[in-house]
Every structure is written in C-alpha cells, then in structure tokens.
Scaffold this active site. Structure first.
Site, mmCIF file in Angstrom:
data_model
loop_
_atom_site.group_PDB
_atom_site.id
_atom_site.type_symbol
_atom_site.label_atom_id
_atom_site.label_comp_id
_atom_site.label_asym_id
_atom_site.label_seq_id
_atom_site.Cartn_x
_atom_site.Cartn_y
_atom_site.Cartn_z
ATOM 1 N N GLU A 1 10.495 -4.924 4.292
ATOM 2 C CA GLU A 1 10.485 -6.336 3.890
ATOM 3 C C GLU A 1 10.154 -6.474 2.405
ATOM 4 O OE1 GLU A 1 8.990 -5.037 6.521
ATOM 5 O OE2 GLU A 1 8.932 -6.433 8.222
ATOM 6 N N GLU B 1 -4.321 -6.386 15.312
ATOM 7 C CA GLU B 1 -3.758 -5.094 14.893
ATOM 8 C C GLU B 1 -4.839 -4.015 15.032
ATOM 9 O OE1 GLU B 1 -0.376 -4.800 11.847
ATOM 10 O OE2 GLU B 1 -2.018 -3.943 10.703
ATOM 11 N N HIS C 1 -5.851 -32.895 18.560
ATOM 12 C CA HIS C 1 -4.714 -33.715 18.985
ATOM 13 C C HIS C 1 -3.536 -32.841 19.407
ATOM 14 C CE1 HIS C 1 -6.513 -37.494 17.559
ATOM 15 N NE2 HIS C 1 -7.114 -36.692 16.698
ATOM 16 N N LYS D 1 0.846 -1.201 0.000
ATOM 17 C CA LYS D 1 0.000 0.000 0.000
ATOM 18 C C LYS D 1 0.881 1.249 0.000
ATOM 19 C CE LYS D 1 -3.390 2.366 2.847
ATOM 20 N NZ LYS D 1 -4.248 2.355 4.024
ATOM 21 N N LYS E 1 9.977 -1.044 14.249
ATOM 22 C CA LYS E 1 10.504 -0.804 12.896
ATOM 23 C C LYS E 1 11.589 0.268 12.946
ATOM 24 C CE LYS E 1 6.280 -1.271 10.120
ATOM 25 N NZ LYS E 1 5.426 -0.536 9.197
ATOM 26 N N GLY F 1 -4.761 -1.778 5.255
ATOM 27 C CA GLY F 1 -3.970 -2.919 4.798
ATOM 28 C C GLY F 1 -4.619 -4.254 5.138
ATOM 29 N N ARG F 2 -5.068 -4.395 6.385
ATOM 30 C CA ARG F 2 -5.603 -5.702 6.818
ATOM 31 C C ARG F 2 -7.020 -5.959 6.317
ATOM 32 N NH1 ARG F 2 -4.299 -2.240 10.734
ATOM 33 N NH2 ARG F 2 -5.880 -1.405 12.149
HETATM 34 O O1 F6P Z 1 2.392 -4.174 10.001
HETATM 35 C C1 F6P Z 1 2.025 -2.868 9.704
HETATM 36 C C2 F6P Z 1 1.474 -2.696 8.329
HETATM 37 O O2 F6P Z 1 1.329 -1.341 8.115
HETATM 38 C C3 F6P Z 1 0.158 -3.422 8.101
HETATM 39 O O3 F6P Z 1 -0.942 -2.754 8.592
HETATM 40 C C4 F6P Z 1 0.176 -3.574 6.627
HETATM 41 O O4 F6P Z 1 -0.765 -4.518 6.226
HETATM 42 C C5 F6P Z 1 1.608 -4.001 6.395
HETATM 43 O O5 F6P Z 1 2.341 -3.229 7.322
HETATM 44 C C6 F6P Z 1 2.133 -3.836 4.999
HETATM 45 O O6 F6P Z 1 2.115 -2.515 4.570
HETATM 46 P P1 F6P Z 1 2.276 -2.124 3.037
HETATM 47 O O7 F6P Z 1 1.159 -2.737 2.291
HETATM 48 O O8 F6P Z 1 2.248 -0.640 3.008
HETATM 49 O O9 F6P Z 1 3.604 -2.672 2.560
#
Ligand code: F6P
Length: 548
Positions: A215, A355, A386, A209, A514, A269-270
């Site tokens: 990452e 979150e 189990h 987003k 972060k 995002g979520r």
């Molecule tokens: O973990 C924090 C967060 O902002 C989430 O809410 C989001 O889904 C994720 O990082 C990834 O963010 P982006 O889509 O901006 O890479």
C-alpha cells in the site's frame, strides 16, 4: 531470557477466581455499592492528573486481590522487568520490544545486544527536532523557494494510525501546517488527498518500517509520479523524506540518506508513534509538544513499572479484561471518549489491541483452550449514545466499557462541557443501576398511562443495569496527558498477553491474505493465469474482470 509459558487456567489463583466468580457472578452492582460504603474510594486509583474509578465493575476488593494473586503467580513483575530491560520478549520474531526506550530520558540505559540504545534514540530525536523547526519556521522551503504549507504522511497500519490519531487528537495545539494522511491502496484515497495540494508547498513523509508494504510503496510511487509531472527530479530532495529501518530500499526509491529518519526493529509498528514514525506529529504540533507526548508516556511507564499491582492503572485495567473475557465470557470492550478530539482513538487501539492479542497459540506453541484478545470498538460520546448505546443498555451482550473524559474543555465553553460531562456521568450511572419494574411503573403512572398501557410497555422499558464501566477522568487533554493515556493502553496490552500466555508482538495473521492478494493481482492483469480457486472466489474474479 524468554518469558515463562504457564497456562493461567491451571494456576491456583485461577481456581480461586473461578470459585469466587461462581459466588458473585449474579450480584448486582447496586447491591455491591449498598454493601460497602467505601467501595468507590477503595476501587479508585488517583495518579497525577488521572482519576480512574473501577468501582462500577462487577467485582469486589476480593476480586482485585485474587486477580493480583494471579498476576503474581504468573510472575508478571519479572515479565515487566524483561519488557523494560530489552529482553527478547518478541521471541517469534527474535526481537526486544522497546517502545518504552523511545521515551526514556537521556541518562537512562537500555541494552540491546550489549549496546545502550538510548544515545541513538536521542540522536534521532535531535534530527526530528531540527527538521521540524526548520519546516515550521519556513527555513526549509520547497524547491521553488516557497514555504511548506502541507504535510502528507504516506503509511499504513502503525505507520498511519498512531500519527493520524495523535495529530487529530491534538489539533487544538497545531501550527500553520496542514497535515494529511494517505494509507489505503485504494487509488481514490491518494487522489482525493492530493487533488487540492500544491506540489511546490507540500512535504511528503513516507513512513514504512519495512519499506516493503504494498500500500505504502504504491501510494508513494503514484504520488511521486504526480509530483514529477510539474516538478523537476531535483525537487524530490526538498519534498520527500522517509522513516524506515530499511535504509537501502529508501535510498533506491530516490531519497537522500540525509532525508531518512531511521528507526529500529525493536519498535513494533503499532507502538511506533514515539519513534521517527511520529515525525508528522512533530511537524503538526511542533517538537516541544511531541516531546511532551513522549514525556507523558514515560511518566505512565514509571507508574506501571513501579506501582503496586493493586494501585497500578494498566495492571488493574488488564486484569479486568481477563475477568470479563475469561469468567463472564464477554467478547468485546467499548472505548468511549467524551471528547470529539479522540474521535480516532478506538480505531487506533483496534490495531494495538487486536493485532497484538488476537492469537490462539500459547507461548509453548500449543493451541489455547481459553479465549484471548477482545474485540475493541467505540466512538465518542455523546454521538455514540445516539448510535449504539441501546445495545449496551438493553442488548443481550455484556460489554465492559471505558469512559474517558476531561475535567476541562480546551476552549472553555462551560455550558457545553457541563452538558457533555453530565452525559458521561449519567450513562455510567444508568448502565449500572438500570431501571426496575417498580420504577418504570411509577414513571408511567406519573405520565397518566392507563393500566393497559402500563402492562403493554412495562417489559420493554425495564433496564437490567449491572453493566460494567470504568471511568477515566483526566484533568485536560494535552500532549502530556495523551501520552499517558496511550501508554496506559500499551501496558494493558502487555499484561493481557502475559496472563493469556501468548506472544503479543508478532502479527503473522496479517500475512496470508497479503500473499494471496499478490498472486490474485497477477491474475487480474494476466488472462493466462488459471490458479486453483474455490468456485466462489473464481466467480468473483471473473465477474470483476469481465466488467471492469
Ligand atoms: O498490518 C501489518 C503491519 O505489519 C503492521 O503491523 C504495520 O504497522 C503495518 O503493517 C505497516 O508496516 P510498515 O510500517 O512496514 O509499512
């Protein structure tokens, strides 16, 4: 207009609920069933292909009425209207929360800053449809002219968990494309995924987003370098597409505007799998199935928006969380799907629920003096039986558990499905009834145990029972019914946030770690930096640097 900020614990309904709780907290579910012949029917909501039985919860119809009174006193109806109408209910980030607009029909009207967002939503859907069809049909080819065989989604959090969970859940409906997910910044993750892939036949979908996430950008850069080892620069256009709100940064990464699938900042995002973030879903199962998923979610939106609270699945489900979390003081909720397909469902909901509602400051900016967000966990049955069911049955914690099951299996193996579902029904019954001393005694006698053996074993074999469960029974796992189920939990999250008087749609809590990681990363590659760490962190960093 902003959401109201009322401390629920000061409301009249809360006081009534407290008194009511004191009067029924020790009641056993078995007795509640004995006392009310209509209990199962009265506490079940039937809606479309969903049968949701709340009756094995430690409450009565009076509890439901009082919880609904609480929701009314806190003006939930009005809050729902604001949510759907695009008010700035994510006030701490100054945004609307409009994942519901992503699945609204073409003729709907939802205004953001005075502009109807629905036409643009449908334009992006058209772009997803067109692209999906061209990749699936083999029209969109790799640079060397070969058809695409593999799709790799590169994203994390909401840009990974939703698409990954849905693609896995709907694998029965998938086409010939193999879909993979790279999320962790752990370099071994992307290496393992790409090691057997052919760059000539692989499409990479970079999903972020913000397009600033460490990452995702690290994985995207490393994968592009790997790609360019065997492919010319011009091939990037055929093999890399992106989903983002940050068009400029995507372009600087080297992706053509034509290959960017845009999204809006009012999609959290979520909650974003319904947007272009769902591109990998559409590619994996075809656009029609993606649309059915959205359609199912829209039907749940309509149910949530219009049904009376007493007959409203997400509302009752959310109010029950309040009941257990704030009155019984339960800390966690388990989600157990009786289908292997929903293997990733609890993991996905962990982000959605934790979150969103893992907050300790209320909408007025004050520290809350009550518990909020619950811990979410779970694994599919029967595997989980189990693994950790022992603790739910005989441990010291009260863990309200959702059982999700389907009337029909997908391949139609009735023998296996009956076995699976008999476990589902048996577990909810066993958790509720438990096993008394008398029952254990007569069972042991039946097994010819001696008096001494019975005395030794009795206490260990007793099950208290009275463990609450909600049974969600759905006709069949399909894109549409999955859309309904996911939307049900999304709205549950919303209602919980309203009652707890917190902002569910920001996530400042993920920032601190972060920031620190960024400065520590500098130290790991630069010997001169001597930051001011505690001795534990300093020792760990030194140990790592000295040994790597
Ligand atoms: O973990 C924090 C967060 O902002 C989430 O809410 C989001 O889904 C994720 O990082 C990834 O963010 P982006 O889509 O901006 O890479």
């Amino acid at each position: 207009m902003a959401l109201k900020a009322t401390n629920a614990t000061t409301s009249n309904a809360w006081k009534k609920l407290q008194a009511h709780f004191d009067s029924i907290k020790t009641e056993h579910l078995k007795d509640l069933f004995k006392a009310d012949a209509n209990r199962a029917n009265d506490l079940t909501i039937k809606w479309e292909d969903f049968y949701v039985d709340f009756s094995k919860n430690r409450m009565t119809t009076e509890t439901v009425d009082l919880l609904v009174e609480l929701a009314n006193e806190l003006d939930l109806k009005n809050a729902i209207a604001k949510y759907f109408e695009g008010d700035i209910i994510n006030a701490t980030e100054g945004r609307a929360v409009l994942h519901t607009a992503l699945r609204a029909p073409k003729d709907a009207k939802v205004l953001v800053d005075g502009e109807n967002v629905i036409p643009e939503v449908h334009e992006v859907k058209k772009k997803i449809e067109k692209f999906t069809n061209s990749v699936v049909s083999g029209n969109h080819r790799g640079y060397s002219g070969k058809s695409i065989t593999d799709v790799v989604n590169i994203g994390i959090g909401g840009s990974d968990l939703g698409p990954a969970m849905v693609v896995d859940s709907l694998q029965y409906y998938k086409n010939q494309l193999n879909t993979h997910f790279v999320s962790n910044v752990d370099g071994d993750h992307y290496q393992e995924v790409i090691k057997d892939l052919n760059p000539e036949t692989t499409l990479f979908v970079i999903v972020s987003k913000t397009f600033t996430t460490q990452e995702t950008l690290s994985n995207a850069n490393s994968i592009r370098s790997w790609f360019l080892k065997s492919q010319p620069k011009e091939a990037v256009a055929n093999h890399f597409v992106a989903v983002s709100t940050n068009i400029e940064s995507v372009k600087s990464f080297g992706i053509d505007e034509a290959n960017i699938f845009p999204m809006k900042d009012w999609v959290g995002g979520r909650f974003s799998l319904w947007s272009a973030v769902g591109l990998s879903i559409s590619l994996a199962v075809g656009y029609k199935n993606f649309e059915s998923l959205l359609d199912g979610a829209h039907q749940m939106d309509e149910h949530f928006r219009t049904a009376d609270f007493n007959n409203n699945i997400p509302v009752i489900s959310a109010l029950l969380t309040i009941w257990y979390n704030n009155f019984f003081k339960s800390e966690s909720e388990a989600i157990i799907p009786y289908t292997q397909y929903l293997n990733q469902f609890a993991t996905y909901l962990q982000q959605g629920i934790m979150e969103s509602n893992g907050k300790s400051v209320d909408r007025g900016g004050n520290k809350v003096n009550y518990q909020t967000g619950t811990l979410i966990w779970g694994e599919p049955g029967t595997n989980s039986q189990h693994a950790f069911f022992q603790l739910i049955h005989q441990g010291t914690k009260l863990i309200p558990t959702d059982f999700i099951g389907y009337v029909e299996s997908l391949y139609g193996d009735k023998d296996h499905h009956d076995k699976l579902m008999s476990n589902y029904f048996a577990q909810t019954e066993a958790l509720m009834n438990g096993k008394t001393e008398e029952e254990v005694m007569s069972e042991l006698k039946g097994q010819s145990a001696s008096a001494e053996e019975i005395e030794q074993l009795l206490a260990f074999k007793v099950f208290e029972g009275n463990k609450p469960t909600t049974s969600i029974l759905i006709q069949k796992l399909s894109p549409k019914s999955l859309g309904k189920l996911i939307a049900m939990y999304e709205h549950k999250i919303f209602v919980q946030g309203i009652i707890w008087n917190i902002y569910s749609y920001d996530q400042f809590g993920v920032e601190l770690g972060k920031q620190l990681a960024k400065s520590i990363l500098n130290e790991l590659s630069n010997d001169d930096v001597t930051a001011n760490h505690d001795s534990s962190t300093q020792n760990l960093i030194s140990f790592y640097k000295n040994n790597c």
